[in-house]
Design a protein around this motif. Structure first.
Motif, short mmCIF file in Angstrom:
data_model
loop_
_atom_site.label_atom_id
_atom_site.label_comp_id
_atom_site.label_asym_id
_atom_site.label_seq_id
_atom_site.Cartn_x
_atom_site.Cartn_y
_atom_site.Cartn_z
N SER A 1 -2.32 -6.86 7.58
CA SER A 1 -3.00 -5.77 8.27
C SER A 1 -2.58 -4.39 7.73
O SER A 1 -3.28 -3.40 7.96
CB SER A 1 -2.72 -5.85 9.78
N TYR A 2 -1.46 -4.33 7.03
CA TYR A 2 -1.04 -3.07 6.41
C TYR A 2 -1.81 -2.80 5.11
O TYR A 2 -1.88 -1.67 4.64
CB TYR A 2 0.45 -3.12 6.06
N LEU A 3 -2.35 -3.85 4.50
CA LEU A 3 -2.83 -3.75 3.13
C LEU A 3 -4.12 -2.97 2.93
O LEU A 3 -4.27 -2.31 1.89
CB LEU A 3 -2.95 -5.16 2.52
N PRO A 4 -5.10 -2.99 3.85
CA PRO A 4 -6.30 -2.20 3.57
C PRO A 4 -5.99 -0.73 3.28
O PRO A 4 -6.43 -0.18 2.26
CB PRO A 4 -7.13 -2.37 4.85
N PHE A 5 -5.22 -0.08 4.13
CA PHE A 5 -4.88 1.32 3.88
C PHE A 5 -3.99 1.47 2.65
O PHE A 5 -4.25 2.33 1.78
CB PHE A 5 -4.18 1.93 5.10
N LEU A 6 -2.94 0.66 2.55
CA LEU A 6 -2.00 0.82 1.44
C LEU A 6 -2.67 0.59 0.09
O LEU A 6 -2.40 1.32 -0.88
CB LEU A 6 -0.82 -0.14 1.61
N LEU A 7 -3.54 -0.39 0.00
CA LEU A 7 -4.18 -0.68 -1.28
C LEU A 7 -5.16 0.42 -1.69
O LEU A 7 -5.26 0.76 -2.86
CB LEU A 7 -4.86 -2.04 -1.23
N TYR A 8 -5.86 0.99 -0.73
CA TYR A 8 -6.69 2.15 -1.05
C TYR A 8 -5.81 3.31 -1.52
O TYR A 8 -6.10 4.00 -2.50
CB TYR A 8 -7.52 2.59 0.16
N LYS A 9 -4.71 3.53 -0.82
CA LYS A 9 -3.81 4.63 -1.14
C LYS A 9 -3.27 4.51 -2.56
O LYS A 9 -3.17 5.52 -3.29
CB LYS A 9 -2.64 4.66 -0.14
N TYR A 10 -2.93 3.29 -2.97
CA TYR A 10 -2.33 3.09 -4.28
C TYR A 10 -3.34 2.76 -5.38
O TYR A 10 -2.96 2.42 -6.50
CB TYR A 10 -1.25 2.00 -4.21
#
Length: 478
Positions: free
Chosen positions: A324-333
């Motif tokens: 659930s953390y990955l959608p935002f983090l992957l867009y960010k990176y």
């Protein structure tokens, strides 16, 4: 949080169509992305609690069967909740964590609070016997700062209860739990143990877990806790700067950097080209899913190591909490395609345990904060936008409350953005576009631009303009 099986809840994908028209809306020429948003919004709002409950305004941020919220999940869900209009809930829950810090609990708060306003009995027996992950205090500090940046609500950094929580967590808590940078690997496995310590009692052996990773024999320290301390102290420094306390801020910034240095010097495994995550009482390092928090707490300074960490995370299967953390983090990176895949996976009715509250809130943040690239910053009084969606797509968000105003933002492909300030306060809008353009036209009038690059060297073209209440402005690259 303990890994229990979820009690299934009814499919509530389209349960909340009757909500007010003033709630946030999202439209996209990508039908799957729009459906994912609608599913996540419905699921997330179904977890909104009754504000008349003894605890006050709240939403579920724990196992749904508990009618409760825990420190880690609230810290993660808070921006998604803010996007959905759950401002009163965020402030009330975080205030409760702040006000319940106490010396009798060795400067811990309550890990989990239920709708009755009590520490959840699943995690608490008394002040000497309870479950607690030591990352929590620092995660809450980080959450309060992010909510301040998002909302402009100074209570999150100036309210006395929060100020006390930040101060005690950054000083007495670190001292009491032997979390100084030079003590992380030499501290005892169990600290501040109850009288008649029983290693088989979770409320004894897990009263102060040195990681969010659980159930690991001999756990002495997790790199996620080191990252959490770093981010907590660095955040506290930022809060102090915002209040003009520059000398004190410099002290905590310098202290924070020592933890970052520990991660790069001690936890990096050169042979495996990956970070160790767990250190156990037998003096051994090992790998675990906790490396995700190196990204969440934004502790990595080396671009190459960051890339290797992301690729390693993507090569492993994540449980829904971590996913659930990955959608935002992957867009960010900069992993837009993977972020999109995770959004669709997490909202697929066939995905197991997608009912866990973190999932829907994480998807909401992933779409609005991540894909739409909307980044408010109260400390600079600006709102940045950048479209990270598919190049030919058109996406639009309406009724989004940020920095005490209401916005509608429409991205057309990756070359045109329209921002409508529907509220009563002006904003400074930084419109960013991927690529190196010679001009940006503001409502068809040519304007000067600036050029920037991200950590990977990718070029961006940007312009900052004032948008007054009621004003609608289109920025287009040519």
């Amino acid at each position: 949080m303990k890994n229990h099986f979820i009690v299934c809840v009814a499919n509530c994908c389209f349960f909340l169509n009757s909500f007010s028209q003033e709630t946030i809306t999202f439209k996209s020429t990508e039908p799957a992305l729009q459906l994912a948003f609608e599913r996540a919004k419905s699921m997330a709002l179904s977890y909104k609690g009754d504000s008349n409950d003894p605890v006050g305004p709240w939403y579920e941020a724990a196992l749904p069967s508990r009618s409760a919220f825990c420190m880690r999940d609230v810290s993660h869900q808070s921006i998604g909740a803010e996007i959905l209009g759950l401002s009163k809930e965020n402030k009330n829950m975080l205030s409760l964590f702040a006000k319940n810090i106490s010396e009798s609990k060795d400067w811990c708060s309550y890990w989990e609070i239920n709708k009755y306003g009590k520490p959840a009995p699943e995690d608490y027996r008394n002040d000497k016997e309870f479950w607690y992950n030591l990352n929590s205090n620092f995660d809450v500090i980080f959450a309060c700062w992010r909510l301040y940046l998002w909302t402009g609500d100074e209570d999150y950094i100036k309210n006395p209860e929060f100020e006390n929580f930040f101060e005690k967590s950054s000083t007495a808590y670190i001292e009491r739990w032997i979390l100084e940078a030079d003590s992380l690997l030499t501290r005892p496995e169990f600290v501040n143990t109850p009288v008649s310590f029983n290693v088989k009692d979770d409320f004894h052996k897990c009263r102060g877990l040195a990681s969010y990773s659980e159930g690991i024999p001999g756990l002495k320290m997790g790199v996620d806790l080191v990252a959490a301390i770093y981010k907590g102290l660095l955040t506290y420094s930022s809060i102090l700067k915002e209040k003009g306390q520059f000398e004190k801020a410099a002290f905590f910034e310098k202290k924070a950097i020592r933890y970052q240095e520990q991660i790069e010097q001690i936890w990096w495994d050169q042979n495996a080209s990956a970070y160790n995550v767990i250190y156990t009482a037998d003096g051994k390092f090992s790998k675990d899913a906790g490396e995700l928090f190196l990204l969440w707490f934004d502790v990595l300074a080396d671009t190459d190591r960051t890339e290797k960490t992301i690729k390693h995370i993507l090569s492993e299967k994540s449980n829904v909490e971590n996913a659930s953390y990955l959608p935002f983090l992957l867009y960010k990176y900069g992993y837009e395609d993977k972020a999109y895949e995770y959004i669709l996976h997490l909202t697929d009715p066939e995905t197991k345990r997608r009912e866990y509250p973190e999932v829907s809130y994480g998807v909401i943040e992933g779409i609005i904060h991540g894909c739409m690239g909307i980044e408010p910053d109260a400390s600079k009084k600006t709102i940045t936008t950048i479209h990270r969606g598919k190049k030919d797509s058109i996406s639009e968000v309406d009724n989004l409350t940020v920095l005490q105003t209401t916005l509608a933002v429409k991205h057309e492909k990756q070359t045109t953005t329209t921002l409508h300030n529907k509220g009563e306060k002006f904003i400074e809008w930084k419109a960013m576009f991927p690529g190196n353009y010679t001009s940006i036209f503001i409502n068809n009038k040519k304007a000067a631009v600036i050029h920037e690059k991200d950590n990977k060297g990718n070029p961006y073209t940007a312009i900052t303009i004032r948008v007054n209440p009621g004003q609608k402005i289109t920025a287009a690259c040519r």
